[in-house]
Design a protein around this motif. Structure first.
Motif, PDB file in Angstrom:
ATOM      1  N   GLU A   1     -11.026  -0.324  11.327  1.00 27.89           N
ATOM      2  CA  GLU A   1     -12.412  -0.715  10.696  1.00 27.89           C
ATOM      3  C   GLU A   1     -13.287  -0.175  11.230  1.00 27.89           C
ATOM      4  OE1 GLU A   1     -12.513  -2.862   8.172  1.00 27.89           O
ATOM      5  OE2 GLU A   1     -10.558  -2.496   7.815  1.00 27.89           O
ATOM      6  N   THR A   2     -13.272   0.222  12.679  1.00 28.15           N
ATOM      7  CA  THR A   2     -14.381   0.979  13.396  1.00 28.15           C
ATOM      8  C   THR A   2     -14.593   2.228  12.895  1.00 28.15           C
ATOM      9  OG1 THR A   2     -14.090  -0.409  15.294  1.00 28.15           O
ATOM     10  CG2 THR A   2     -15.280   1.800  15.584  1.00 28.15           C
ATOM     11  N   ASP A   3     -13.642   3.051  12.622  1.00 25.45           N
ATOM     12  CA  ASP A   3     -13.652   4.205  11.972  1.00 25.45           C
ATOM     13  C   ASP A   3     -14.386   4.359  10.581  1.00 25.45           C
ATOM     14  OD1 ASP A   3     -13.046   5.553  14.086  1.00 25.45           O
ATOM     15  OD2 ASP A   3     -10.949   5.903  13.489  1.00 25.45           O
ATOM     16  N   ARG A   4     -13.925   3.201   9.662  1.00 33.90           N
ATOM     17  CA  ARG A   4     -14.347   2.915   8.529  1.00 33.90           C
ATOM     18  C   ARG A   4     -16.051   2.537   8.448  1.00 33.90           C
ATOM     19  NH1 ARG A   4     -13.118  -2.476   4.972  1.00 33.90           N
ATOM     20  NH2 ARG A   4     -14.551  -2.229   3.271  1.00 33.90           N
ATOM     21  N   TYR A   5     -16.606   1.894   9.311  1.00 30.44           N
ATOM     22  CA  TYR A   5     -17.897   1.693   9.495  1.00 30.44           C
ATOM     23  C   TYR A   5     -18.718   2.931   9.839  1.00 30.44           C
ATOM     24  CZ  TYR A   5     -15.902  -3.097   9.910  1.00 30.44           C
ATOM     25  OH  TYR A   5     -15.109  -4.195   9.914  1.00 30.44           O
ATOM     26  N   ILE A   6     -18.274   3.540  10.870  1.00 28.80           N
ATOM     27  CA  ILE A   6     -18.592   5.072  11.309  1.00 28.80           C
ATOM     28  C   ILE A   6     -18.912   5.752   9.871  1.00 28.80           C
ATOM     29  CG2 ILE A   6     -18.428   6.955  12.438  1.00 28.80           C
ATOM     30  CD1 ILE A   6     -17.041   5.120  14.684  1.00 28.80           C
ATOM     31  N   SER A   7     -17.775   5.884   9.299  1.00 26.65           N
ATOM     32  CA  SER A   7     -17.690   6.913   8.029  1.00 26.65           C
ATOM     33  C   SER A   7     -18.751   6.400   6.740  1.00 26.65           C
ATOM     34  CB  SER A   7     -16.212   7.406   7.749  1.00 26.65           C
ATOM     35  OG  SER A   7     -15.651   6.124   7.238  1.00 26.65           O
ATOM     36  N   TRP A   8     -18.848   5.093   6.706  1.00 27.77           N
ATOM     37  CA  TRP A   8     -19.359   4.429   5.421  1.00 27.77           C
ATOM     38  C   TRP A   8     -20.503   3.689   5.805  1.00 27.77           C
ATOM     39  CZ3 TRP A   8     -15.522   1.755   1.557  1.00 27.77           C
ATOM     40  CH2 TRP A   8     -16.188   1.671   0.283  1.00 27.77           C
ATOM     41  N   PRO A   9     -21.577   4.341   5.864  1.00 32.35           N
ATOM     42  CA  PRO A   9     -22.751   3.428   6.455  1.00 32.35           C
ATOM     43  C   PRO A   9     -23.210   2.418   5.566  1.00 32.35           C
ATOM     44  CG  PRO A   9     -23.151   6.025   6.775  1.00 32.35           C
ATOM     45  CD  PRO A   9     -22.009   5.947   6.045  1.00 32.35           C
TER      46      PRO A   9
ATOM     47  N   VAL B   1       0.724  -1.194   0.010  1.00 29.39           N
ATOM     48  CA  VAL B   1      -0.005   0.131   0.167  1.00 29.39           C
ATOM     49  C   VAL B   1       0.986   1.229  -0.124  1.00 29.39           C
ATOM     50  CG1 VAL B   1      -1.595   1.271   1.241  1.00 29.39           C
ATOM     51  CG2 VAL B   1      -1.809  -1.057   1.422  1.00 29.39           C
ATOM     52  N   PRO B   2       0.734   2.327  -0.787  1.00 29.13           N
ATOM     53  CA  PRO B   2       1.216   3.358  -0.837  1.00 29.13           C
ATOM     54  C   PRO B   2       1.542   4.122   0.514  1.00 29.13           C
ATOM     55  CG  PRO B   2       0.238   3.689  -2.679  1.00 29.13           C
ATOM     56  CD  PRO B   2      -0.458   2.313  -1.895  1.00 29.13           C
ATOM     57  N   ASP B   3       2.775   4.590   0.850  1.00 23.52           N
ATOM     58  CA  ASP B   3       3.098   5.165   2.061  1.00 23.52           C
ATOM     59  C   ASP B   3       2.183   6.147   2.406  1.00 23.52           C
ATOM     60  OD1 ASP B   3       5.261   3.450   2.236  1.00 23.52           O
ATOM     61  OD2 ASP B   3       6.621   4.676   1.799  1.00 23.52           O
ATOM     62  N   ALA B   4       1.819   6.979   1.442  1.00 26.58           N
ATOM     63  CA  ALA B   4       0.933   8.553   1.528  1.00 26.58           C
ATOM     64  C   ALA B   4      -0.575   7.891   2.422  1.00 26.58           C
ATOM     65  CB  ALA B   4       0.728   9.087   0.230  1.00 26.58           C
ATOM     66  N   ILE B   5      -0.922   6.650   2.025  1.00 27.23           N
ATOM     67  CA  ILE B   5      -2.183   6.366   2.620  1.00 27.23           C
ATOM     68  C   ILE B   5      -2.443   5.182   3.491  1.00 27.23           C
ATOM     69  CG2 ILE B   5      -3.365   7.248   0.597  1.00 27.23           C
ATOM     70  CD1 ILE B   5      -3.671   4.461  -0.654  1.00 27.23           C
ATOM     71  N   ALA B   6      -0.946   4.477   3.914  1.00 27.89           N
ATOM     72  CA  ALA B   6      -1.035   3.425   4.536  1.00 27.89           C
ATOM     73  C   ALA B   6      -1.452   3.468   5.990  1.00 27.89           C
ATOM     74  CB  ALA B   6       0.302   2.850   4.489  1.00 27.89           C
ATOM     75  N   PRO B   7      -1.234   4.595   6.836  1.00 27.36           N
ATOM     76  CA  PRO B   7      -1.381   4.526   8.142  1.00 27.36           C
ATOM     77  C   PRO B   7      -2.932   4.458   8.423  1.00 27.36           C
ATOM     78  CG  PRO B   7       0.146   6.263   7.459  1.00 27.36           C
ATOM     79  CD  PRO B   7      -0.406   5.542   6.334  1.00 27.36           C
TER      80      PRO B   7
ATOM     81  N   ASN C   1     -14.429 -10.687  20.022  1.00 27.42           N
ATOM     82  CA  ASN C   1     -15.016 -11.702  18.895  1.00 27.42           C
ATOM     83  C   ASN C   1     -14.031 -12.156  17.824  1.00 27.42           C
ATOM     84  OD1 ASN C   1     -17.615 -12.578  20.197  1.00 27.42           O
ATOM     85  ND2 ASN C   1     -17.881 -10.401  19.928  1.00 27.42           N
ATOM     86  N   THR C   2     -13.028 -11.192  17.455  1.00 25.78           N
ATOM     87  CA  THR C   2     -12.085 -11.438  16.416  1.00 25.78           C
ATOM     88  C   THR C   2     -10.723 -11.455  16.911  1.00 25.78           C
ATOM     89  OG1 THR C   2     -11.869  -9.155  15.631  1.00 25.78           O
ATOM     90  CG2 THR C   2     -13.813 -10.314  14.958  1.00 25.78           C
ATOM     91  N   ALA C   3      -9.920 -12.072  15.922  1.00 23.18           N
ATOM     92  CA  ALA C   3      -8.336 -12.123  16.237  1.00 23.18           C
ATOM     93  C   ALA C   3      -7.662 -10.873  15.668  1.00 23.18           C
ATOM     94  CB  ALA C   3      -7.699 -13.485  16.039  1.00 23.18           C
ATOM     95  N   LEU C   4      -8.492  -9.914  14.906  1.00 36.13           N
ATOM     96  CA  LEU C   4      -7.915  -8.772  14.329  1.00 36.13           C
ATOM     97  C   LEU C   4      -7.227  -7.875  15.290  1.00 36.13           C
ATOM     98  CD1 LEU C   4     -10.916  -7.447  12.486  1.00 36.13           C
ATOM     99  CD2 LEU C   4      -9.079  -8.757  11.644  1.00 36.13           C
ATOM    100  N   SER C   5      -5.826  -7.604  14.988  1.00 40.28           N
ATOM    101  CA  SER C   5      -4.939  -6.624  16.036  1.00 40.28           C
ATOM    102  C   SER C   5      -5.932  -5.392  16.295  1.00 40.28           C
ATOM    103  CB  SER C   5      -3.823  -6.101  15.333  1.00 40.28           C
ATOM    104  OG  SER C   5      -4.251  -5.170  14.119  1.00 40.28           O
ATOM    105  N   ILE C   6      -5.501  -4.989  17.427  1.00 38.64           N
ATOM    106  CA  ILE C   6      -6.279  -3.842  18.123  1.00 38.64           C
ATOM    107  C   ILE C   6      -6.213  -2.681  17.209  1.00 38.64           C
ATOM    108  CG2 ILE C   6      -6.426  -2.108  19.947  1.00 38.64           C
ATOM    109  CD1 ILE C   6      -7.522  -4.899  20.488  1.00 38.64           C
ATOM    110  N   HIS C   7      -5.102  -2.311  16.474  1.00 36.73           N
ATOM    111  CA  HIS C   7      -4.935  -1.355  15.473  1.00 36.73           C
ATOM    112  C   HIS C   7      -6.034  -1.501  14.313  1.00 36.73           C
ATOM    113  CE1 HIS C   7      -2.926   1.607  12.511  1.00 36.73           C
ATOM    114  NE2 HIS C   7      -3.196   0.770  11.601  1.00 36.73           N
TER     115      HIS C   7
ATOM    116  N   ARG D   1      -0.267  -6.715  11.379  1.00 37.03           N
ATOM    117  CA  ARG D   1      -0.372  -7.417  10.215  1.00 37.03           C
ATOM    118  C   ARG D   1      -0.017  -8.970  10.429  1.00 37.03           C
ATOM    119  NH1 ARG D   1      -3.018  -3.124   8.758  1.00 37.03           N
ATOM    120  NH2 ARG D   1      -1.900  -1.323   8.968  1.00 37.03           N
ATOM    121  N   THR D   2      -1.268  -9.567  10.886  1.00 33.38           N
ATOM    122  CA  THR D   2      -0.871 -11.104  11.172  1.00 33.38           C
ATOM    123  C   THR D   2      -0.842 -11.972  10.216  1.00 33.38           C
ATOM    124  OG1 THR D   2      -3.526 -11.104  11.443  1.00 33.38           O
ATOM    125  CG2 THR D   2      -2.389 -10.784  13.566  1.00 33.38           C
TER     126      THR D   2
END
Length: 578
Positions: free
Chosen positions: A508-516, A357-363, A497-503, A393-394
């Motif tokens: 993802e939480t912010d993504r769901y908030i912003s993209w109904p 992923v390009p550095d400019a958008i990766a964070p 409920n998932t093994a996703l990293s806390i990051h 990144r698991t």
């Protein structure tokens, strides 16, 4: 007659047809073809004048009015004599046009920001290698168009502030990286200048000299200063006026807007928010039971939460360098490639690459994504892997991510869609519906077990945690936008409920908030495909052929779930009659 002349001719027929429906000299197929051509040939603004697009309310109103007029004519069109593909085209065009009208009705252009994207971030995608003098000149035009592009979006965002159509404030934590990285002292350090550092060898020395002068001026005067304006706008105007409630139901007309997004992202009008919430809860319970079985098979001593903590912290599950992560992803992608002929009759000609992923958008970006190209482009598709923040990144989830984004997921489906040729109209080749596309991607994760992609119990658990992730989305998206959940409730639910990293949970939480609504499409689409496969297997028995089934799923490109169900039902009946 070439394509462009054909399109112009058909558009003229369509406009005449729309003006006077008393003309019955055209067959039903010709009438449909003319209406499709009118849709494809409609031009709401001058593309050469507005190199980066036109984003005014007048443009969107013009498009909505045109869409409404086409809908009127499509509703009158008799389907007698239309072949199956034409009936699908009619249904899909109706779906697309209804969304064009809804986009304007809900004024969604006033809120063009997501947690990981936005009008200014979209500019990053314009930066690419320059392989000809024409490409160089076009890129210079793009850079010089940025001030007008920014002005248009500022006008819409200010109207959004005035009318309450704004994003939630919570998603903008860390958002400064989306513009600060482009505010540099030396123009040569700008990401937007980078393509000029390796100009095409076909340029003369005189051309190179003039291009470099123009590039310095464009970046110094029309790029860097605009990102300074963007910084000032966000920090002084937008952030102070962003909403405190996280759900879209808190904005004017928000409940109706969310139902509209549910209908769009599930390509169906059969679900309410509560319906989807309950489906999600049931899926979470089912998947969690299987995850618990794997934990027991591994003889792990501890609770479910202890096992997730183990997965998040043990070094064996993480790459040590970005290069190692990319190497492992490429290996997995190649192992998926070799299995394709066993499961698919038709494979795409377009290859794909694996890139960071390009550095400019990766964070603020998700763990990985597929980036496609047009059929005639000389670029491959790309499976992007996020190498930012390696401890998030698991590796045990990487097989599921790889098959979802590359093959048999998005690359295979998207490239085949582009390569359908003249069998479908252009608007369908360009069409992407998440319930179908993301449903197929999640189904690909399920299919990968049959392909032998999960080689350890941990990788199987990774597949389940990705499926759990999509099931949780049904719960938390509806929780956020319809049921009044807080951000902390969402994070806690996802983390437990998932093994996703806390990051990743926070991203993802912010993504769901912003993209109904968008997060609903994955699991709803996958459930439908698996339901249809189970039905075909049960009714056809020994005659069921997985390659034939996938051919039907992919054979007409992107479709709604209702159309997909009709196609599979017809496939079952045809095979029963043989």
């Amino acid at each position: 007659m070439d394509f462009r002349k054909s399109l112009v001719a058909l558009s003229a027929i369509a406009f005449a047809f729309m003006a006077s429906c008393s003309d019955t000299s055209l067959s039903n197929s010709e009438q449909l073809e003319a209406l499709i051509a009118a849709h494809e040939g409609f031009d709401s603004y001058d593309k050469k004048k507005y190199r980066l697009g036109l984003y005014t309310p007048e443009r969107y109103q013009k498009e909505a009015d045109f869409a409404d007029s086409l809908l009127t004519q499509l509703a009158k069109l008799d389907t007698t004599g239309l072949c199956d593909s034409e009936k699908i085209s009619k249904e899909l065009l109706t779906f697309v046009l209804k969304d064009d009208v809804a986009f304007n009705d809900f004024k969604r252009y006033l809120n063009p920001l997501l947690s990981d994207s936005g009008f200014h971030l979209n500019l990053n995608y314009r930066v690419r290698p320059l392989n000809s003098y024409a490409a160089v000149i076009n890129y210079l035009h793009v850079l010089n168009a940025i001030p007008d592009y920014v002005d248009q979006h500022f006008a819409n965002l200010r109207e959004g502030i005035a009318t309450g159509q704004v994003q939630a404030a919570v998603i903008f934590e860390g958002y400064e990286s989306t513009y600060d990285d482009h505010i540099v002292l030396d123009f040569k350090d700008s990401f937007f200048y980078s393509p000029f550092k390796q100009l095409p060898s076909s340029l003369t020395e005189a051309q190179k000299d003039s291009v470099l002068v123009a590039a310095q001026e464009a970046v110094s005067k029309n790029v860097i200063p605009q990102f300074m304006r963007i910084k000032q706008f966000f920090e002084e105007e937008y952030y102070p006026n962003a909403r405190q409630d996280i759900g879209v139901s808190s904005v004017p007309g928000g409940a109706e807007q969310y139902q509209d997004r549910i209908n769009f992202y599930t390509t169906s009008e059969q679900y309410t928010a509560q319906d989807i919430h309950e489906i999600g809860l049931a899926e979470v319970a089912r998947i969690k039971a299987r995850m618990q079985e794997i934990i027991e098979e591994l003889n792990f001593k501890g609770s479910f939460a202890d096992f997730l903590r183990f997965l998040r912290t043990d070094p064996q599950f993480y790459a040590k360098t970005p290069e190692e992560l990319l190497m492992i992803a490429r290996d997995m992608a190649k192992r998926a490639d070799e299995q394709l002929p066993r499961f698919f009759k038709t494979l795409p000609r377009k290859p794909y690459g694996v890139a960071p992923v390009p550095d400019a958008i990766a964070p603020k970006y998700t763990g990985g994504r597929y980036v496609g190209t047009s059929k005639n482009s000389t670029d491959p598709g790309y499976y992007w892997v996020n190498t930012y923040d390696l401890p998030s990144r698991t590796l045990y989830t990487l097989p599921a991510l790889t098959v979802h984004e590359a093959v048999p997921g998005h690359h295979l489906q998207g490239a085949l869609n582009n390569e359908l040729g003249d069998s479908i109209p252009q608007f369908r080749k360009n069409l992407y519906l998440s319930a179908y596309g993301e449903g197929w991607g999640l189904y690909s994760e399920y299919l990968a077990a049959e392909m032998g992609m999960y080689t350890t119990p941990y990788e199987e658990f990774g597949q389940l945690t990705y499926e759990m992730w999509r099931a949780c989305r049904l719960v938390v998206d509806t929780g956020i936008h319809a049921l009044g959940w807080t951000r902390d409730e969402v994070v806690d639910y996802m983390a437990s409920n998932t093994a996703l990293s806390i990051h990743e949970v926070n991203t993802e939480t912010d993504r769901y908030i912003s993209w109904p609504g968008q997060a609903l499409s994955y699991k709803i689409g996958e459930l439908k495909i698996r339901e249809l496969r189970k039905k075909a297997e049960e009714e056809l028995g020994a005659d069921f052929d997985i390659r034939d089934f996938h051919e039907v799923i992919l054979g007409q490109g992107t479709v709604t779930l209702d159309i997909l169900e009709q196609r599979i039902n017809s496939y079952i009946e045809r095979n029963k009659e043989q």
